[in-house]
Design a protein around this motif. Structure first.
Motif, mmCIF file in Angstrom:
data_model
loop_
_atom_site.group_PDB
_atom_site.id
_atom_site.type_symbol
_atom_site.label_atom_id
_atom_site.label_comp_id
_atom_site.label_asym_id
_atom_site.label_seq_id
_atom_site.Cartn_x
_atom_site.Cartn_y
_atom_site.Cartn_z
ATOM 1 N N ASN A 1 35.627 35.948 33.560
ATOM 2 C CA ASN A 1 35.226 37.352 33.435
ATOM 3 C C ASN A 1 34.776 37.916 34.781
ATOM 4 O O ASN A 1 35.089 39.056 35.124
ATOM 5 C CB ASN A 1 34.088 37.488 32.419
ATOM 6 C CG ASN A 1 34.557 37.218 31.007
ATOM 7 O OD1 ASN A 1 35.744 37.299 30.720
ATOM 8 N ND2 ASN A 1 33.632 36.882 30.126
ATOM 9 N N LEU B 1 36.835 51.321 29.492
ATOM 10 C CA LEU B 1 37.378 50.333 28.556
ATOM 11 C C LEU B 1 37.544 50.885 27.145
ATOM 12 O O LEU B 1 38.433 50.470 26.413
ATOM 13 C CB LEU B 1 36.466 49.099 28.528
ATOM 14 C CG LEU B 1 36.483 48.259 29.818
ATOM 15 C CD1 LEU B 1 35.540 47.084 29.697
ATOM 16 C CD2 LEU B 1 37.893 47.763 30.096
ATOM 17 N N SER C 1 33.106 48.523 39.622
ATOM 18 C CA SER C 1 33.683 47.476 38.776
ATOM 19 C C SER C 1 33.533 46.102 39.420
ATOM 20 O O SER C 1 33.361 45.099 38.734
ATOM 21 C CB SER C 1 35.171 47.762 38.515
ATOM 22 O OG SER C 1 35.342 48.995 37.869
ATOM 23 N N ILE D 1 38.180 38.137 37.085
ATOM 24 C CA ILE D 1 39.383 38.838 36.623
ATOM 25 C C ILE D 1 39.086 40.224 36.052
ATOM 26 O O ILE D 1 39.777 41.207 36.377
ATOM 27 C CB ILE D 1 40.123 37.997 35.558
ATOM 28 C CG1 ILE D 1 40.486 36.633 36.142
ATOM 29 C CG2 ILE D 1 41.367 38.735 35.082
ATOM 30 C CD1 ILE D 1 41.368 36.700 37.378
ATOM 31 N N LEU D 2 38.050 40.340 35.215
ATOM 32 C CA LEU D 2 37.799 41.617 34.542
ATOM 33 C C LEU D 2 37.541 42.794 35.481
ATOM 34 O O LEU D 2 37.925 43.925 35.159
ATOM 35 C CB LEU D 2 36.640 41.463 33.556
ATOM 36 C CG LEU D 2 36.946 40.700 32.266
ATOM 37 C CD1 LEU D 2 35.771 40.799 31.307
ATOM 38 C CD2 LEU D 2 38.208 41.236 31.597
ATOM 39 N N CYS E 1 35.667 52.605 40.680
ATOM 40 C CA CYS E 1 36.533 51.443 40.882
ATOM 41 C C CYS E 1 35.844 50.381 41.743
ATOM 42 O O CYS E 1 36.114 49.182 41.601
ATOM 43 C CB CYS E 1 37.873 51.856 41.483
ATOM 44 S SG CYS E 1 37.762 52.542 43.146
ATOM 45 N N PHE F 1 39.103 43.632 38.086
ATOM 46 C CA PHE F 1 40.396 44.233 38.422
ATOM 47 C C PHE F 1 40.872 45.143 37.290
ATOM 48 O O PHE F 1 41.372 46.248 37.533
ATOM 49 C CB PHE F 1 41.437 43.142 38.694
ATOM 50 C CG PHE F 1 41.248 42.437 39.997
ATOM 51 C CD1 PHE F 1 41.576 43.063 41.192
ATOM 52 C CD2 PHE F 1 40.750 41.155 40.035
ATOM 53 C CE1 PHE F 1 41.407 42.419 42.410
ATOM 54 C CE2 PHE F 1 40.571 40.493 41.247
ATOM 55 C CZ PHE F 1 40.906 41.124 42.442
ATOM 56 N N LYS F 2 40.702 44.674 36.055
ATOM 57 C CA LYS F 2 41.112 45.470 34.903
ATOM 58 C C LYS F 2 40.301 46.756 34.819
ATOM 59 O O LYS F 2 40.861 47.850 34.637
ATOM 60 C CB LYS F 2 40.949 44.638 33.628
ATOM 61 C CG LYS F 2 41.357 45.375 32.359
ATOM 62 C CD LYS F 2 41.163 44.483 31.137
ATOM 63 C CE LYS F 2 41.544 45.234 29.861
ATOM 64 N NZ LYS F 2 41.350 44.382 28.650
ATOM 65 N N GLU F 3 38.971 46.623 34.960
ATOM 66 C CA GLU F 3 38.115 47.805 34.898
ATOM 67 C C GLU F 3 38.422 48.775 36.028
ATOM 68 O O GLU F 3 38.414 49.998 35.847
ATOM 69 C CB GLU F 3 36.642 47.393 34.962
ATOM 70 C CG GLU F 3 36.081 46.929 33.646
ATOM 71 C CD GLU F 3 34.569 46.973 33.646
ATOM 72 O OE1 GLU F 3 33.988 47.783 34.408
ATOM 73 O OE2 GLU F 3 33.961 46.211 32.904
ATOM 74 N N SER F 4 38.689 48.229 37.204
ATOM 75 C CA SER F 4 38.976 49.078 38.352
ATOM 76 C C SER F 4 40.245 49.887 38.138
ATOM 77 O O SER F 4 40.290 51.095 38.437
ATOM 78 C CB SER F 4 39.106 48.219 39.612
ATOM 79 O OG SER F 4 39.389 49.012 40.733
ATOM 80 N N MET F 5 41.269 49.250 37.612
ATOM 81 C CA MET F 5 42.519 49.965 37.361
ATOM 82 C C MET F 5 42.332 51.044 36.309
ATOM 83 O O MET F 5 42.886 52.146 36.416
ATOM 84 C CB MET F 5 43.608 48.970 36.940
ATOM 85 C CG MET F 5 44.115 48.103 38.088
ATOM 86 S SD MET F 5 45.533 47.072 37.644
ATOM 87 C CE MET F 5 44.750 45.883 36.535
ATOM 88 N N LEU F 6 41.540 50.743 35.288
ATOM 89 C CA LEU F 6 41.278 51.747 34.257
ATOM 90 C C LEU F 6 40.476 52.914 34.815
ATOM 91 O O LEU F 6 40.724 54.076 34.464
ATOM 92 C CB LEU F 6 40.528 51.104 33.088
ATOM 93 C CG LEU F 6 41.340 50.140 32.217
ATOM 94 C CD1 LEU F 6 40.429 49.438 31.219
ATOM 95 C CD2 LEU F 6 42.443 50.895 31.489
#
Length: 337
Positions: free
Chosen positions: A305, A323, A155, A308-309, A152, A311-316
């Motif tokens: 990218n 991804l 990311s 913002i991205l 996380c 945060f998305k990768e970290s949550m995943l």
């Protein structure tokens, strides 16, 4: 807002390039250029003109300074500068944390107060300067290695590694969340060092410094620290590179070669990498490619990218996913944005 922009934002941005406490101070950049020229001309045995021409090309090429990667560096630096100015009032105060640690030490070790006060001021100052430098450098190594090994955090840190060309401004190519983490790291180091030495030695501590900079850090900065983020491969030799991180060793850290992943986390000292098995020595005329992978992608340098991205990768990654929907088990993931 206008007053804040000119009186705070612009003035502190200028200070970033004039204050010796900042690594990208123009003085340090100037000495880095001179060292690079000296290296190419004298130490590598190149002819005078070809050596100078080759170095200038590596430092000032339009393909580097005006590349998509470098332009993203400049934009990130300007955006993050404003963000951190706005966030600063909400971060824990170094003074408050130092005071808390000082009184905590008094509660835990009441008999240890001023234990080293009989020591001469010079000895105390030397011990304090060395302790602060070592703790600061180790904390950088540890934090940096965790940014690679914890998915996380990677990311966010991979924003820095997405740079495909390296310039001194690449040091500012970081996600704001990583910048905040390193700010807390710096506060912890300063507060711990000050509170501990005031507790042990009283108020007679002083930092041995040059222009307000720890003398060891000043020497590190003035001897070409900015060449770490450059295309000039300066090696210190196999013996010295076990003690100090050379520019070439940090460039190895940015390499896409899988053999170089998770290597050379150190800031100034290489001893931490040597102790924990992450050291990689440089070789002559290495063919290094920087970035996350070989696929050059303009999307990598888009600000949306970059900000913002992660945060998305970290949550995943926190959910045990990557991804593609598969389990993420790798410690150092080099996928592009």
């Amino acid at each position: 807002m206008i007053d804040w922009f000119f009186d705070d934002y612009i003035q502190k941005l200028i200070i970033s390039f004039t204050n010796p406490q900042k690594r990208v101070s123009l003085g340090y950049i100037g000495t880095a250029i001179l060292i690079a020229l000296f290296w190419s001309v004298c130490l590598q045995g190149a002819k005078w003109r070809s050596g100078v021409s080759n170095t200038i090309q590596k430092l000032f090429s339009r393909n580097i300074l005006l590349s998509l990667s470098a332009k993203a560096d400049y934009q990130i630096m300007l955006i993050n500068h404003g963000f951190l100015l706005l966030a600063a009032p909400f971060l824990i105060s170094k003074v408050a944390f130092t005071t808390y640690l000082f009184f905590l030490l008094h509660e835990l070790f009441p008999s240890g107060s001023a234990f080293l006060s009989p020591l001469p001021i010079l000895i105390v100052s030397i011990l304090y300067t060395i302790f602060l430098f070592l703790l600061d450098d180790f904390s950088k190594y540890f934090t940096h290695s965790m940014m690679h090994r914890i998915p996380c955090l990677w990311s966010f840190h991979k924003v820095h590694h997405s740079a495909e060309v390296l310039t001194p401004i690449t040091v500012y190519r970081t996600h704001p969340l990583e910048a905040i983490i390193f700010s807390f790291r710096g506060i912890f180091v300063q507060a711990t060092s000050i509170s501990l030495f005031v507790f042990l030695c009283g108020d007679k501590i002083d930092l041995i410094s040059i222009y307000g900079v720890n003398i060891f850090l000043f020497l590190f900065n003035i001897t070409g620290a900015n060449l770490r983020h450059s295309h000039v491969q300066i090696s210190y030799g196999k013996i010295l590179e076990k003690l100090i991180i050379s520019p070439a060793q940090h460039q190895i850290h940015h390499s896409i070669n899988s053999l170089h992943h998770g290597r050379n986390f150190g800031a100034a000292l290489a001893i931490w990498d040597l102790m924990f098995g992450t050291l990689f020595l440089s070789e002559k005329n290495m063919n290094l490619v920087f970035g996350l992978n070989k696929k050059l992608n303009s999307e990598t340098h888009r600000l949306l990218n970059i900000y913002i991205l992660p945060f998305k990768e970290s949550m995943l990654s926190l959910a045990g996913l990557r991804l593609g929907g598969q389990l993420s088990k790798k410690k150092d993931i080099r996928n592009a944005f």
